[in-house]
Design an enzyme around this catalytic site. Structure first.
Site, short mmCIF file in Angstrom:
data_model
loop_
_atom_site.label_atom_id
_atom_site.label_comp_id
_atom_site.label_asym_id
_atom_site.label_seq_id
_atom_site.Cartn_x
_atom_site.Cartn_y
_atom_site.Cartn_z
N TRP A 29 -13.79 57.77 -64.16
CA TRP A 29 -14.43 58.64 -63.15
C TRP A 29 -13.81 59.15 -62.00
O TRP A 29 -13.18 58.61 -61.39
CB TRP A 29 -16.00 57.91 -62.77
CG TRP A 29 -16.85 58.60 -61.94
CD1 TRP A 29 -16.95 59.97 -62.07
CD2 TRP A 29 -17.78 58.29 -61.27
NE1 TRP A 29 -18.26 60.49 -61.49
CE2 TRP A 29 -18.44 59.41 -60.68
CE3 TRP A 29 -17.84 57.31 -60.31
CZ2 TRP A 29 -19.41 59.26 -59.77
CZ3 TRP A 29 -18.91 57.08 -59.42
CH2 TRP A 29 -19.67 58.23 -59.12
N ASP A 52 -11.99 53.64 -69.99
CA ASP A 52 -13.45 53.97 -70.00
C ASP A 52 -13.88 55.52 -69.42
O ASP A 52 -13.20 55.72 -68.23
CB ASP A 52 -14.22 53.07 -68.98
CG ASP A 52 -15.65 53.32 -68.86
OD1 ASP A 52 -16.73 52.61 -69.61
OD2 ASP A 52 -16.09 54.14 -68.05
N TYR A 57 -17.65 62.88 -67.31
CA TYR A 57 -16.45 62.81 -66.32
C TYR A 57 -15.60 64.07 -66.54
O TYR A 57 -14.86 64.44 -65.83
CB TYR A 57 -15.62 61.72 -66.66
CG TYR A 57 -16.43 60.32 -66.49
CD1 TYR A 57 -17.57 60.30 -65.64
CD2 TYR A 57 -15.88 59.11 -66.79
CE1 TYR A 57 -18.24 59.03 -65.76
CE2 TYR A 57 -16.51 57.84 -66.62
CZ TYR A 57 -17.75 57.76 -65.97
OH TYR A 57 -18.54 56.66 -65.74
N HIS A 115 -25.26 56.71 -71.56
CA HIS A 115 -24.67 56.69 -70.36
C HIS A 115 -25.93 56.22 -69.22
O HIS A 115 -25.81 55.64 -68.61
CB HIS A 115 -24.24 58.04 -69.70
CG HIS A 115 -23.37 57.98 -68.59
ND1 HIS A 115 -22.25 58.65 -68.35
CD2 HIS A 115 -23.38 57.21 -67.54
CE1 HIS A 115 -21.39 58.38 -67.39
NE2 HIS A 115 -22.19 57.34 -66.90
N ASN A 146 -26.53 51.21 -67.45
CA ASN A 146 -27.65 51.45 -66.49
C ASN A 146 -29.03 51.12 -67.12
O ASN A 146 -30.02 51.77 -66.52
CB ASN A 146 -27.74 53.03 -66.20
CG ASN A 146 -26.43 53.05 -65.26
OD1 ASN A 146 -25.94 52.69 -64.34
ND2 ASN A 146 -25.49 54.14 -65.79
N SER A 192 -18.11 50.26 -61.01
CA SER A 192 -17.74 50.09 -59.68
C SER A 192 -17.56 48.74 -59.40
O SER A 192 -18.03 48.17 -58.14
CB SER A 192 -19.04 50.79 -58.83
OG SER A 192 -19.20 52.10 -59.38
N GLU A 244 -2.29 45.46 -58.79
CA GLU A 244 -3.07 44.28 -58.09
C GLU A 244 -4.30 43.95 -58.99
O GLU A 244 -4.66 42.86 -59.16
CB GLU A 244 -3.62 44.99 -56.89
CG GLU A 244 -4.07 44.12 -55.78
CD GLU A 244 -4.60 44.77 -54.60
OE1 GLU A 244 -3.90 45.39 -54.04
OE2 GLU A 244 -5.65 44.28 -54.09
P1 NAP Z 1 -14.45 51.24 -58.16
O1 NAP Z 1 -13.78 50.92 -59.50
O2 NAP Z 1 -15.47 50.08 -57.80
O3 NAP Z 1 -13.70 51.69 -57.15
C1 NAP Z 1 -12.80 52.66 -57.31
C2 NAP Z 1 -12.03 52.94 -55.75
O4 NAP Z 1 -11.10 51.85 -55.37
C3 NAP Z 1 -10.82 53.99 -55.69
O5 NAP Z 1 -10.96 54.54 -54.49
C4 NAP Z 1 -9.59 53.05 -55.84
O6 NAP Z 1 -8.53 53.91 -54.91
C5 NAP Z 1 -9.95 52.02 -55.06
N1 NAP Z 1 -9.09 51.04 -55.56
C6 NAP Z 1 -8.94 50.41 -56.75
N2 NAP Z 1 -8.29 49.26 -56.64
C7 NAP Z 1 -8.13 49.09 -55.45
C8 NAP Z 1 -7.49 47.78 -54.67
N3 NAP Z 1 -6.99 46.95 -55.51
N4 NAP Z 1 -7.44 47.92 -53.41
C9 NAP Z 1 -8.35 48.88 -52.53
N5 NAP Z 1 -8.57 49.88 -53.16
C10 NAP Z 1 -8.84 50.02 -54.64
O7 NAP Z 1 -15.44 52.57 -58.44
P2 NAP Z 1 -15.73 53.63 -59.61
O8 NAP Z 1 -14.71 54.44 -60.04
O9 NAP Z 1 -17.26 53.92 -59.30
O10 NAP Z 1 -16.17 52.63 -60.73
C11 NAP Z 1 -15.12 52.33 -61.92
C12 NAP Z 1 -15.40 52.95 -63.30
O11 NAP Z 1 -16.58 52.57 -63.68
C13 NAP Z 1 -15.60 54.40 -63.16
O12 NAP Z 1 -14.38 55.03 -62.98
C14 NAP Z 1 -16.24 54.80 -64.36
O13 NAP Z 1 -15.18 54.55 -65.56
C15 NAP Z 1 -17.28 53.60 -64.53
N6 NAP Z 1 -18.43 53.95 -63.73
C16 NAP Z 1 -19.44 54.11 -64.76
C17 NAP Z 1 -20.72 54.32 -64.45
C18 NAP Z 1 -21.87 54.46 -65.21
O14 NAP Z 1 -22.78 55.08 -65.02
N7 NAP Z 1 -21.82 53.86 -66.59
C19 NAP Z 1 -20.92 54.90 -63.07
C20 NAP Z 1 -19.85 54.59 -62.25
C21 NAP Z 1 -18.77 54.35 -62.64
P3 NAP Z 1 -7.46 54.76 -55.94
O15 NAP Z 1 -8.29 55.49 -57.08
O16 NAP Z 1 -6.77 55.45 -54.75
O17 NAP Z 1 -6.18 53.63 -56.37
#
Ligand code: NAP
Length: 271
Positions: A29, A52, A57, A115, A146, A192, A244
């Protein structure tokens, strides 16, 4: 790393999991354009085998391009996409999914999700259309995202739904969905899982991590997968973050740490 291998290699407990979804994947995302292609290629290089994406997106084309640039065989990658809420009728699912396949330049996806549920959708119609796509061979597995526990149970009763993808970190109480998933041998996919980056600054998780030589983010991911039927999909553009997040298979949180971390969801109930 697949759930089955992960269980065999690192876990002392006899977890019941479906042998289908790799335990860690890359969320995409807000990854767009050339940056998205580069990030996904880097992740695949580092060992990720689960990507994913979603119709909304706007990056299915870039994800497809990255898979092709990675040089990996398509069958070695577990690819998920999601039907957008505007497409939740039988005809729109079929049409929009065929457009997704075109953008992804693939003949099939490994997992197709609804979704978000909407009040207007007919769940039976949507899922039976997705089961039809599974019968046709363009979808390997069907899931939802969700869904609250009542809707999750209902969807399980309608056919082979393998996962509910929900927002899940130590701050979130997803234990009703978890219980349903365990009882029905399903997987919870935690989205997330790093609290959109905020988890990295959690002092409590940092302190627990210091006992194991791990960061707060790694503790969060480990706590999730150590539930036994949870797959995590952290998003990371940054290569160091990607690495990491993969480095969570050489330690095991103690039972006491697992239960202390679980208490965080009470403190953060408002999130
Ligand atoms: P997340 O994975 O919780 O967090 C992503 C953020 O954390 C980015 O800013 C990333 O920075 C940072 N990050 C990653 N690894 C890190 C680490 N080891 N240390 C410090 N910071 C770190 O958030 P998300 O993107 O919301 O969720 C993940 C995925 O879930 C989405 O990309 C999407 O594919 C999916 N999603 C699905 C739904 C749904 O409705 N089904 C909703 C939201 C998300 P950098 O990018 O700079 O590395």
């Amino acid at each position: 790393m697949w759930l089955s291998e992960y269980n065999n290699i690192t876990m002392k407990h006899d977890y019941k999991v479906l042998d289908i979804i790799p335990v860690i994947g890359l969320g995409t995302w807000e990854m767009n354009g050339r940056d998205c292609i580069n990030s996904v290629v880097k992740a695949l290089d580092s060992g990720y085998r689960h990507i994913d994406t979603a119709q909304i997106y706007g990056n299915e084309k870039e994800v497809g391009r990255a898979i092709s640039e990675s040089g990996l065989k398509r069958e070695d990658i577990f690819l998920t996409t999601k039907i957008a809420t505007v497409n939740l009728t039988s005809a729109r699912i079929k049409q929009s999914f065929s457009e997704s396949l075109e953008r992804l330049t693939t003949g099939y996806v490994d997992l197709l999700l609804i979704h978000w549920p909407t009040a207007a959708m007919n769940l039976e119609e949507c899922l039976s259309t997705m089961f039809e796509l599974k019968e046709n061979g363009t979808v390997n597995n069907v899931g939802v995202s969700n869904f609250d526990p009542i809707l999750f149970i209902k969807s399980i009763s309608l056919g082979p739904v393998i996962t509910n993808q929900v927002k899940f970190t130590p701050y979130h109480d997803e234990f009703k969905n978890m219980k349903i998933a365990k009882e029905h041998n399903k997987i919870i996919t935690a989205y997330s899982p790093l609290g959109r980056g905020g988890i990295a600054k959690d002092i409590f998780l940092e302190r627990i991590g210091s006992k194991y030589g791990k960061t707060a983010s790694q503790v969060s991911l480990r706590w999730l997968i150590q539930q036994g039927n949870v797959s995590v999909i952290p998003k990371a553009n940054n290569e160091a973050h990607q690495k990491e997040n993969l480095d969570i298979f050489d330690f095991e949180l103690s039972d006491e740490d697992m239960s202390d971390i679980r208490q965080l969801s009470k403190k953060h109930a408002w999130q």
